[in-house]
Design an enzyme around this catalytic site. Structure first.
Site, PDB file in Angstrom:
ATOM      1  N   GLU A 222     -37.374  22.756   2.336  1.00 34.74           N
ATOM      2  CA  GLU A 222     -37.896  23.587   1.887  1.00 34.74           C
ATOM      3  C   GLU A 222     -39.480  23.626   2.323  1.00 34.74           C
ATOM      4  OE1 GLU A 222     -40.068  26.544  -0.478  1.00 34.74           O
ATOM      5  OE2 GLU A 222     -40.085  24.552  -0.897  1.00 34.74           O
TER       6      GLU A 222
ATOM      7  N   SER B 182     -41.714  30.445   3.693  1.00 35.34           N
ATOM      8  CA  SER B 182     -40.944  30.329   2.105  1.00 35.34           C
ATOM      9  C   SER B 182     -41.149  31.138   1.072  1.00 35.34           C
ATOM     10  CB  SER B 182     -40.849  28.830   1.741  1.00 35.34           C
ATOM     11  OG  SER B 182     -40.375  28.909   0.521  1.00 35.34           O
ATOM     12  N   ALA B 183     -40.111  31.708   0.464  1.00 37.74           N
ATOM     13  CA  ALA B 183     -40.272  32.549  -0.735  1.00 37.74           C
ATOM     14  C   ALA B 183     -40.913  31.957  -1.680  1.00 37.74           C
ATOM     15  CB  ALA B 183     -38.780  32.706  -1.234  1.00 37.74           C
ATOM     16  N   CYS B 184     -40.981  30.494  -1.947  1.00 42.16           N
ATOM     17  CA  CYS B 184     -41.694  29.771  -2.980  1.00 42.16           C
ATOM     18  C   CYS B 184     -43.245  30.022  -2.913  1.00 42.16           C
ATOM     19  CB  CYS B 184     -41.280  28.387  -2.978  1.00 42.16           C
ATOM     20  SG  CYS B 184     -40.013  28.022  -4.010  1.00 42.16           S
ATOM     21  N   THR B 185     -43.719  30.316  -1.479  1.00 42.89           N
ATOM     22  CA  THR B 185     -45.294  30.542  -1.409  1.00 42.89           C
ATOM     23  C   THR B 185     -45.573  32.147  -1.395  1.00 42.89           C
ATOM     24  OG1 THR B 185     -45.191  30.790   1.028  1.00 42.89           O
ATOM     25  CG2 THR B 185     -45.062  28.407  -0.169  1.00 42.89           C
TER      26      THR B 185
END
Lengths: 125, 395
Positions: free
Chosen positions: B309, B328-331
C-alpha cells in the site's frame, strides 16, 4: 503525523509472520479499501501463547497490528476479548483521527481469530 | 556519532521551491515599490510597468499573440474556475453542454459539477490505459449544444501529455471553444496557444517555480467570457481585486526563466526520469509504470507495486529522507484512491500501491541513484509483512 511509538512499531513490527498450525485465524478488512489483516493465534489452557499477524495497509494499519499482538500475547481469551481499538490507539500514543476507524482493525482481527478458535473447538466436541 | 540524514525532495508536483532569481526580484515589490497600479501617480506608474512586463513574459511563455490576452488570477484553481464558469455563464444561450475528461484536476471536475447543478450537461471523455483522451469518443460527443471542451495539457499525477493540437482542431472544426488546463505542463513542455488551437489556457505560478497564490489565464481575443469575481474592474474587468503585485512580478520572472531553460531542463529531467523508471521496473518484481511510456512529462515517475500500500511506502521512504506521494486512498482527503488511476483502468488495490515521484530543478543524478537504491529493500520489507504477497515472491 504519527507518534514516535507508531513509527517504532511500523519500523520494527512485533510478532510479524504466520503460524502455519494456528488454532485460530482472523481475517478482516479488504484490499479494495486498502487494509487487510490476517491474525494467527495459538491457544493453550485458554491462553494466547502465540500470536502473529500479516497486514496489507498504511503505516497505521501495520503499527496497530503490531501493538495489538503485544497487548494480546499471554492473555486469557476473556482478557484478550476485552482489548479495544482505544487500547491499541492509546498504547501507540494516539493515532491521527482519520486513522482511528479505517486502519485500526487489529482488535477486530483478534476477536475474529478467537471466534474462529472457539468455533473449531466447538465442532471438535 | 550524529548521522545527518540525506533529504531528497521528489514531490515537485505538490509544491515547488521559489527560484532564487524570482525571489530576488519580488522582494522590492513588498516594501519599496508598493504602488497600486490603479492610482494616478509615479508609484502607480512603476507598478503598472512591472505588471505589464510580467504579462508580456507570461504571454511569451505560452505563445500568445498579445499580452492583453493574459489575465492574472490567484492560481491554477481560480484560472480553471474563471475559464469554465465565466465561459459557460456567458454562452448559456448558445448551448448548455460542456465536455471534459475523466482525469482532470479537481478544480475542473468540481467546477463542471457545479455547472451541472445550474442546468448544464457535462460529458466526461474516457482515457485509455496510458491516460490518453479518446479522440473518437470526443468527436462523437460534440453536439450542437456543446459550447466548451476543457482538456488538460498533461496530467500531473501520471504524467501523460494529451494530443492537444488535434483536440483543438476537432473542437474548432465544430465551432466549439477549447480550454486547456496547463498547470502541470507549463514550463515543462513548450506550449503555443496559437499553433495548438487553444482559446483559453490556465497556468499556475508555483508550478513554474514562482510564488504561490498567483496564476494566469490566457483568454484569446474575442473569446466571450464573463467575470465570476466582481469589484473594481481590474484585469480588463475579468478579475477584480487589487493586483498581487509581488506575486505577479514573481510569476513574470518565473515565466521568463522557464522559457529560457525549458529545452535544456526538460531533456535533463527526461533522462533522469527514464533511468529511474528503467531501474525500478528491472530491479523490483511485479512493478508497473502508470501513465504513458513516452508521451510523458519530463518530471514524472509513477510506478506501482502489487501487494503493498502506498502510504506505507511513503512512510518508509520518508524515514530515509525521501519525500514523494501516492494515489492511495490513505493519502487522500476523501479516503478514495485517485480518480486518475481508476480512470486508466486500475483496480482499487492496484491504485493503492502506486508511488509518485516528481523531479525538479534541484533533482540530481545522485538523488535518483539514492532512491533507486532504497526502493527494492523498502518494497521487499513491506511485501514480507503483507498477506497478499505470493509465497514464492519473497525468499
Amino acid at each position: 503525523m504519527y507518534s514516535e511509538k507508531v513509527l517504532d512499531h511500523f519500523r520494527n513490527p512485533r510478532n510479524m509472520g504466520e503460524i502455519p498450525d494456528a488454532d485460530g485465524v482472523g481475517i478482516v478488512g479488504n484490499p479494495v479499501c486498502g487494509d487487510l489483516m490476517n491474525i494467527y493465534i495459538k491457544v493453550k489452557d485458554n491462553r494466547l501463547v502465540d500470536i502473529k499477524f500479516k497486514t496489507f495497509g498504511c503505516g497505521a494499519a501495520i503499527a496497530t497490528s503490531s501493538m495489538m499482538t503485544e497487548l494480546a500475547k499471554g492473555k486469557t481469551l476473556e482478557e484478550a476479548l476485552k482489548i479495544t481499538r482505544g487500547d491499541v490507539a492509546s498504547n501507540l500514543e494516539g493515532l491521527p483521527p482519520v486513522k482511528m476507524h479505517c486502519s485500526n482493525l487489529a482488535t477486530d482481527g483478534l476477536h475474529a481469530a478467537i471466534e474462529n478458535y472457539l468455533e473449531k473447538k466447538g465442532r471438535k466436541k | 556519532m550524529v548521522t545527518i540524514m540525506r533529504k531528497i525532495y521528489m514531490d515537485h508536483s505538490a509544491g515547488k521551491p521559489v527560484d532564487n532569481r524570482v525571489l530576488e526580484i519580488m522582494i522590492s515589490f513588498f516594501s519599496k515599490k508598493y504602488g497600486n497600479p490603479s492610482s494616478s501617480h509615479s508609484f502607480s506608474d512603476e507598478a503598472r510597468k512591472a505588471i505589464d512586463e510580467a504579462r508580456t513574459k507570461v504571454a511569451e511563455l505560452v505563445g500568445a499573440d498579445k499580452k492583453e490576452e493574459i489575465i492574472f488570477t490567484s492560481g491554477g484553481t481560480e484560472s480553471n474556475n474563471l475559464a469554465i464558469k465565466g465561459f459557460a455563464y456567458r454562452n448559456k444561450s448558445k448551448g448548455n453542454h460542456v465536455i471534459t475528461s475523466s482525469i482532470e484536476h479537481m478544480s475542473v471536475i468540481n467546477t463542471v459539477k457545479t455547472l451541472v447543478k445550474q442546468g448544464f450537461e457535462v460529458t466526461y471523455i474516457p482515457v485509455n490505459k496510458h491516460g490518453v483522451v479518446d479522440i473518437q469518443v470526443l468527436e462523437k460527443e460534440i453536439t450542437d449544444k456543446t459550447i466548451l471542451v476543457s482538456i488538460m495539457y498533461a496530467n500531473s499525477e501520471i504524467g501523460t501529455i494529451e494530443p492537444i493540437r488535434v483536440i483543438g482542431e476537432i473542437t474548432h472544426s465544430k465551432g466549439v471553444f477549447f480550454h486547456v488546463d496547463a498547470v502541470a505542463a507549463a514550463g515543462q513542455v513548450p506550449i503555443n496557444v496559437q499553433d495548438e488551437n487553444i482559446d483559453m489556457l490556465s497556468l499556475s505560478s508555483n508550478d513554474i517555480y514562482g510564488p504561490r497564490g498567483v496564476g494566469a489565464l490566457y483568454i484569446k481575443a474575442k473569446t466571450p467570457v464573463q467575470p465570476i469575481t466582481h469589484g473594481g474592474g481590474q484585469e480588463r474587468g475579468l478579475r477584480s481585486g487589487t493586483e498581487n503585485l509581488p506575486g505577479i512580478v514573481g510569476l513574470g520572472k518565473a515565466a521568463e526563466i522557464a522559457k529560457k531553460e525549458i529545452k535544456r531542463e526538460s531533456v535533463r529531467l527526461a533522462r533522469l526520469r527514464d533511468k529511474f523508471i528503467k531501474s525500478v521496473l528491472s530491479n523490483i518484481p511485479v512493478s508497473h509504470l502508470n501513465g504513458h511510456p513516452t508521451e510523458r512529462l519530463p518530471d514524472n515517475v509513477n510506478v506501482r507495486f502489487s501487494y503493498i500500500e502506498g502510504e506505507s511506502l511513503i512512510l518508509s521512504l520518508d524515514m530515509k529522507g525521501v519525500a514523494c506521494s501516492s494515489g492511495s486512498a490513505c493519502t487522500s482527503k476523501t479516503l478514495e484512491p485517485s480518480h486518475v488511476l481508476l480512470a486508466i483502468g486500475l483496480k482499487h488495490e492496484e491504485a493503492h500501491g502506486s508511488l509518485l515521484f516528481t523531479l525538479g530543478r534541484q533533482s540530481t543524478e545522485e538523488d535518483v541513484k539514492y532512491v533507486q537504491g532504497l526502493l527494492p529493500g523498502v518494497v521487499k520489507r513491506l511485501r514480507k509483512i503483507s498477506p497478499l504477497t505470493p509465497k514464492g515472491l519473497i525468499s
